[in-house]
Motif scaffolding. Structure first.
Motif, short mmCIF file in Angstrom:
data_model
loop_
_atom_site.label_atom_id
_atom_site.label_comp_id
_atom_site.label_asym_id
_atom_site.label_seq_id
_atom_site.Cartn_x
_atom_site.Cartn_y
_atom_site.Cartn_z
N THR A 230 -11.43 4.12 -9.16
CA THR A 230 -11.13 5.52 -9.45
C THR A 230 -10.37 5.56 -10.76
N TYR A 231 -10.86 6.38 -11.70
CA TYR A 231 -10.24 6.53 -13.01
C TYR A 231 -9.75 7.96 -13.18
N GLU A 232 -8.81 8.15 -14.10
CA GLU A 232 -8.40 9.51 -14.43
C GLU A 232 -8.09 9.62 -15.91
N PHE A 233 -8.35 10.82 -16.45
CA PHE A 233 -8.00 11.12 -17.84
C PHE A 233 -7.76 12.61 -17.96
N THR A 234 -7.16 13.00 -19.07
CA THR A 234 -6.87 14.42 -19.30
C THR A 234 -7.97 15.01 -20.18
N ALA A 235 -8.62 16.04 -19.68
CA ALA A 235 -9.68 16.73 -20.42
C ALA A 235 -9.05 17.61 -21.51
N ASP B 38 -19.12 14.47 -20.77
CA ASP B 38 -19.66 15.76 -21.19
C ASP B 38 -18.55 16.78 -20.96
N PRO B 39 -18.09 17.51 -22.00
CA PRO B 39 -17.00 18.47 -21.81
C PRO B 39 -17.28 19.50 -20.71
N ALA B 40 -18.55 19.80 -20.47
CA ALA B 40 -18.87 20.77 -19.42
C ALA B 40 -18.72 20.16 -18.03
N ARG B 41 -18.81 18.83 -17.93
CA ARG B 41 -18.70 18.15 -16.63
C ARG B 41 -17.92 16.85 -16.80
N PRO B 42 -16.65 16.92 -17.19
CA PRO B 42 -15.89 15.70 -17.44
C PRO B 42 -15.70 14.82 -16.22
N GLU B 43 -15.79 15.40 -15.02
CA GLU B 43 -15.63 14.61 -13.81
C GLU B 43 -16.78 13.64 -13.59
N ARG C 189 -28.60 7.47 -15.79
CA ARG C 189 -28.99 7.20 -17.19
C ARG C 189 -29.09 8.49 -17.99
N ARG C 190 -29.66 9.55 -17.39
CA ARG C 190 -29.76 10.83 -18.09
C ARG C 190 -28.38 11.38 -18.43
N HIS C 191 -27.47 11.27 -17.46
CA HIS C 191 -26.11 11.75 -17.70
C HIS C 191 -25.44 10.96 -18.81
N ARG D 136 -6.68 19.77 -17.96
CA ARG D 136 -6.72 19.38 -16.55
C ARG D 136 -6.92 17.88 -16.39
N LEU D 137 -6.36 17.35 -15.32
CA LEU D 137 -6.49 15.94 -15.01
C LEU D 137 -7.82 15.72 -14.29
N VAL D 138 -8.64 14.86 -14.84
CA VAL D 138 -9.97 14.60 -14.27
C VAL D 138 -9.96 13.23 -13.61
N ARG D 139 -10.43 13.19 -12.38
CA ARG D 139 -10.58 11.92 -11.66
C ARG D 139 -12.06 11.72 -11.38
#
Length: 90
Positions: A44-49, A76-81, A5-7, A53-56
């Motif tokens: 499992t999802y993926e997107f481009t940050a 969060d751009p600092a932790r997109p994963e 929830r915090r995240h 970089r490809l984030v899964r």
């Protein structure tokens, strides 16, 4: 759950969203003797940050999402994963 929830709240506060594609669905049957019986779904999802970089990332328990579906996520751009799915988009 509180950490999740915090995240999610931090990601929502940042106002950053992306479209992610579901690339894998894994269904796990829980063995006899567990308190909660039945199956668990891992997507499992993926997107481009923004940095290219490809984030899964993985999420548990969205039965309406199938492989190939596109969903909207907060991240969060600092932790997109650690992105969080907030709605399916079919």
């Amino acid at each position: 759950m509180a950490r999740h929830r915090r995240h999610l709240e931090a990601a929502r506060a940042s106002g950053v969203t992306a479209q992610a594609r579901c690339v894998r669905v894994k269904v796990v049957r829980q063995p006899e003797g567990f308190e909660v019986m039945g199956t668990t779904r891992y997507q499992t999802y993926e997107f481009t940050a923004p940095d290219g970089r490809l984030v899964r990332f993985e999420e548990i328990g969205r039965p309406e999402t199938a492989e190939g579906d596109v969903v909207t996520v907060y991240y969060d751009p600092a932790r997109p994963e650690r992105a969080t799915v907030f709605g399916p988009r079919r």
